[in-house]
Design a protein around this motif. Structure first.
Motif, PDB file in Angstrom:
ATOM      1  N   LEU A  36     -35.467  35.780 -40.270  1.00  0.00           N
ATOM      2  CA  LEU A  36     -37.091  34.894 -39.862  1.00  0.00           C
ATOM      3  C   LEU A  36     -36.489  33.510 -40.449  1.00  0.00           C
ATOM      4  CD1 LEU A  36     -39.403  37.206 -39.054  1.00  0.00           C
ATOM      5  CD2 LEU A  36     -38.576  36.320 -37.816  1.00  0.00           C
ATOM      6  N   LEU A  37     -36.222  33.799 -42.066  1.00  0.00           N
ATOM      7  CA  LEU A  37     -36.614  32.779 -42.696  1.00  0.00           C
ATOM      8  C   LEU A  37     -34.789  31.746 -41.816  1.00  0.00           C
ATOM      9  CD1 LEU A  37     -37.608  31.709 -44.959  1.00  0.00           C
ATOM     10  CD2 LEU A  37     -35.676  32.859 -46.983  1.00  0.00           C
ATOM     11  N   THR A  38     -33.807  32.169 -41.798  1.00  0.00           N
ATOM     12  CA  THR A  38     -33.075  31.496 -41.240  1.00  0.00           C
ATOM     13  C   THR A  38     -32.669  30.744 -40.377  1.00  0.00           C
ATOM     14  OG1 THR A  38     -32.260  33.228 -39.707  1.00  0.00           O
ATOM     15  CG2 THR A  38     -31.349  33.741 -42.163  1.00  0.00           C
ATOM     16  N   LEU A  39     -34.120  30.613 -39.656  1.00  0.00           N
ATOM     17  CA  LEU A  39     -34.294  29.790 -38.519  1.00  0.00           C
ATOM     18  C   LEU A  39     -34.920  28.480 -38.590  1.00  0.00           C
ATOM     19  CD1 LEU A  39     -35.905  32.573 -35.435  1.00  0.00           C
ATOM     20  CD2 LEU A  39     -34.088  31.514 -35.687  1.00  0.00           C
ATOM     21  N   PRO A  40     -35.898  28.517 -39.738  1.00  0.00           N
ATOM     22  CA  PRO A  40     -36.173  27.120 -39.781  1.00  0.00           C
ATOM     23  C   PRO A  40     -35.222  26.303 -40.962  1.00  0.00           C
ATOM     24  CG  PRO A  40     -37.621  29.357 -41.002  1.00  0.00           C
ATOM     25  CD  PRO A  40     -36.802  29.579 -40.136  1.00  0.00           C
ATOM     26  N   ILE A  41     -34.634  26.980 -41.079  1.00  0.00           N
ATOM     27  CA  ILE A  41     -34.020  26.409 -42.300  1.00  0.00           C
ATOM     28  C   ILE A  41     -32.406  25.981 -41.583  1.00  0.00           C
ATOM     29  CG2 ILE A  41     -32.189  26.851 -44.619  1.00  0.00           C
ATOM     30  CD1 ILE A  41     -33.952  28.869 -45.577  1.00  0.00           C
ATOM     31  N   SER A  42     -31.824  26.429 -40.645  1.00  0.00           N
ATOM     32  CA  SER A  42     -31.198  26.060 -40.131  1.00  0.00           C
ATOM     33  C   SER A  42     -31.580  25.039 -39.255  1.00  0.00           C
ATOM     34  CB  SER A  42     -30.739  27.278 -38.794  1.00  0.00           C
ATOM     35  OG  SER A  42     -29.594  26.922 -37.990  1.00  0.00           O
ATOM     36  N   ALA A  43     -32.984  25.065 -38.616  1.00  0.00           N
ATOM     37  CA  ALA A  43     -33.373  23.718 -37.900  1.00  0.00           C
ATOM     38  C   ALA A  43     -33.419  22.340 -38.623  1.00  0.00           C
ATOM     39  CB  ALA A  43     -34.737  24.538 -37.154  1.00  0.00           C
ATOM     40  N   ALA A  44     -33.496  22.397 -39.903  1.00  0.00           N
ATOM     41  CA  ALA A  44     -34.253  21.479 -40.795  1.00  0.00           C
ATOM     42  C   ALA A  44     -32.976  20.798 -41.081  1.00  0.00           C
ATOM     43  CB  ALA A  44     -34.732  21.902 -42.059  1.00  0.00           C
ATOM     44  N   THR A  47     -29.425  21.728 -39.535  1.00  0.00           N
ATOM     45  CA  THR A  47     -29.282  21.149 -38.324  1.00  0.00           C
ATOM     46  C   THR A  47     -30.255  19.817 -37.841  1.00  0.00           C
ATOM     47  OG1 THR A  47     -29.736  22.133 -36.840  1.00  0.00           O
ATOM     48  CG2 THR A  47     -27.387  22.486 -37.718  1.00  0.00           C
ATOM     49  N   GLY A  48     -31.169  19.527 -38.089  1.00  0.00           N
ATOM     50  CA  GLY A  48     -31.548  18.573 -37.148  1.00  0.00           C
ATOM     51  C   GLY A  48     -31.527  17.222 -38.320  1.00  0.00           C
ATOM     52  N   GLY A  49     -31.197  17.962 -39.804  1.00  0.00           N
ATOM     53  CA  GLY A  49     -31.158  16.332 -40.258  1.00  0.00           C
ATOM     54  C   GLY A  49     -29.862  15.673 -39.985  1.00  0.00           C
ATOM     55  N   LEU A  50     -29.263  16.425 -40.289  1.00  0.00           N
ATOM     56  CA  LEU A  50     -27.326  16.124 -40.303  1.00  0.00           C
ATOM     57  C   LEU A  50     -27.274  15.222 -38.565  1.00  0.00           C
ATOM     58  CD1 LEU A  50     -25.780  19.105 -42.187  1.00  0.00           C
ATOM     59  CD2 LEU A  50     -26.632  16.896 -43.045  1.00  0.00           C
ATOM     60  N   SER A  51     -27.605  15.490 -37.862  1.00  0.00           N
ATOM     61  CA  SER A  51     -27.032  15.463 -36.332  1.00  0.00           C
ATOM     62  C   SER A  51     -28.785  15.099 -35.912  1.00  0.00           C
ATOM     63  CB  SER A  51     -26.246  15.858 -36.396  1.00  0.00           C
ATOM     64  OG  SER A  51     -26.853  17.277 -35.678  1.00  0.00           O
ATOM     65  N   THR A  52     -27.724  14.757 -34.190  1.00  0.00           N
ATOM     66  CA  THR A  52     -29.398  15.163 -33.490  1.00  0.00           C
ATOM     67  C   THR A  52     -29.873  16.045 -33.332  1.00  0.00           C
ATOM     68  OG1 THR A  52     -27.613  14.415 -31.615  1.00  0.00           O
ATOM     69  CG2 THR A  52     -29.424  11.900 -32.732  1.00  0.00           C
ATOM     70  N   ARG A  76     -27.816  23.385 -28.996  1.00  0.00           N
ATOM     71  CA  ARG A  76     -27.053  25.382 -29.676  1.00  0.00           C
ATOM     72  C   ARG A  76     -27.015  25.560 -30.722  1.00  0.00           C
ATOM     73  NH1 ARG A  76     -22.593  19.737 -28.892  1.00  0.00           N
ATOM     74  NH2 ARG A  76     -22.900  19.569 -30.618  1.00  0.00           N
ATOM     75  N   TYR A  77     -27.311  24.113 -31.140  1.00  0.00           N
ATOM     76  CA  TYR A  77     -27.265  24.175 -32.957  1.00  0.00           C
ATOM     77  C   TYR A  77     -28.166  25.834 -33.131  1.00  0.00           C
ATOM     78  CZ  TYR A  77     -24.821  20.091 -33.931  1.00  0.00           C
ATOM     79  OH  TYR A  77     -24.160  19.503 -33.361  1.00  0.00           O
ATOM     80  N   GLN A  78     -29.429  25.950 -32.216  1.00  0.00           N
ATOM     81  CA  GLN A  78     -29.911  27.158 -33.160  1.00  0.00           C
ATOM     82  C   GLN A  78     -29.933  28.058 -32.252  1.00  0.00           C
ATOM     83  OE1 GLN A  78     -32.433  26.337 -35.226  1.00  0.00           O
ATOM     84  NE2 GLN A  78     -33.863  27.753 -35.372  1.00  0.00           N
ATOM     85  N   SER A  79     -29.399  27.824 -30.675  1.00  0.00           N
ATOM     86  CA  SER A  79     -28.750  29.021 -30.049  1.00  0.00           C
ATOM     87  C   SER A  79     -27.643  29.749 -30.358  1.00  0.00           C
ATOM     88  CB  SER A  79     -28.567  28.958 -28.731  1.00  0.00           C
ATOM     89  OG  SER A  79     -27.383  28.063 -28.718  1.00  0.00           O
ATOM     90  N   ARG A  80     -27.008  29.022 -31.926  1.00  0.00           N
ATOM     91  CA  ARG A  80     -26.326  30.424 -32.580  1.00  0.00           C
ATOM     92  C   ARG A  80     -26.481  31.468 -33.387  1.00  0.00           C
ATOM     93  NH1 ARG A  80     -22.265  25.298 -34.024  1.00  0.00           N
ATOM     94  NH2 ARG A  80     -21.421  24.701 -31.714  1.00  0.00           N
ATOM     95  N   ILE A  81     -27.818  31.475 -33.921  1.00  0.00           N
ATOM     96  CA  ILE A  81     -27.960  32.154 -34.480  1.00  0.00           C
ATOM     97  C   ILE A  81     -29.892  32.939 -34.309  1.00  0.00           C
ATOM     98  CG2 ILE A  81     -27.403  31.100 -36.671  1.00  0.00           C
ATOM     99  CD1 ILE A  81     -30.329  29.669 -37.829  1.00  0.00           C
TER     100      ILE A  81
END
Length: 82
Positions: free
Chosen positions: A36-44, A46-51, A55-60
């Protein structure tokens, strides 16, 4: 649409199992918490590095659903008294 529904149900079930696993001091708590913790971290990240792209969030996003599915049998088993 099915992908989004499964993801939301998986997150909800993982959140519901979290306090049960905590009370039983079961190792499943850490698997659920980390997934559950990986979801907001991944969103932050990938959202910070690119638009932002779905698809980025759907991977995890399948991780909480998978952890919940694996935790249900582990948490429903009776502890062995030795």
């Amino acid at each position: 649409m099915t992908h989004r529904g499964v993801a939301l149900v998986g997150i909800a079930v993982a959140l519901a199992l979290l306090p049960i696993a905590w009370r039983r001091r079961h190792v499943a708590f850490w698997f659920l918490a980390v997934s559950l913790l990986t979801l907001p971290i991944s969103a932050a990240i990938t959202g910070g590095l690119s638009t932002p792209h779905d698809r980025y969030q759907s991977r995890i996003v399948w991780l909480p659903a998978c952890m919940a599915l694996l935790s249900v049998p582990a948490l429903s088993a009776r502890p062995r008294r030795g």
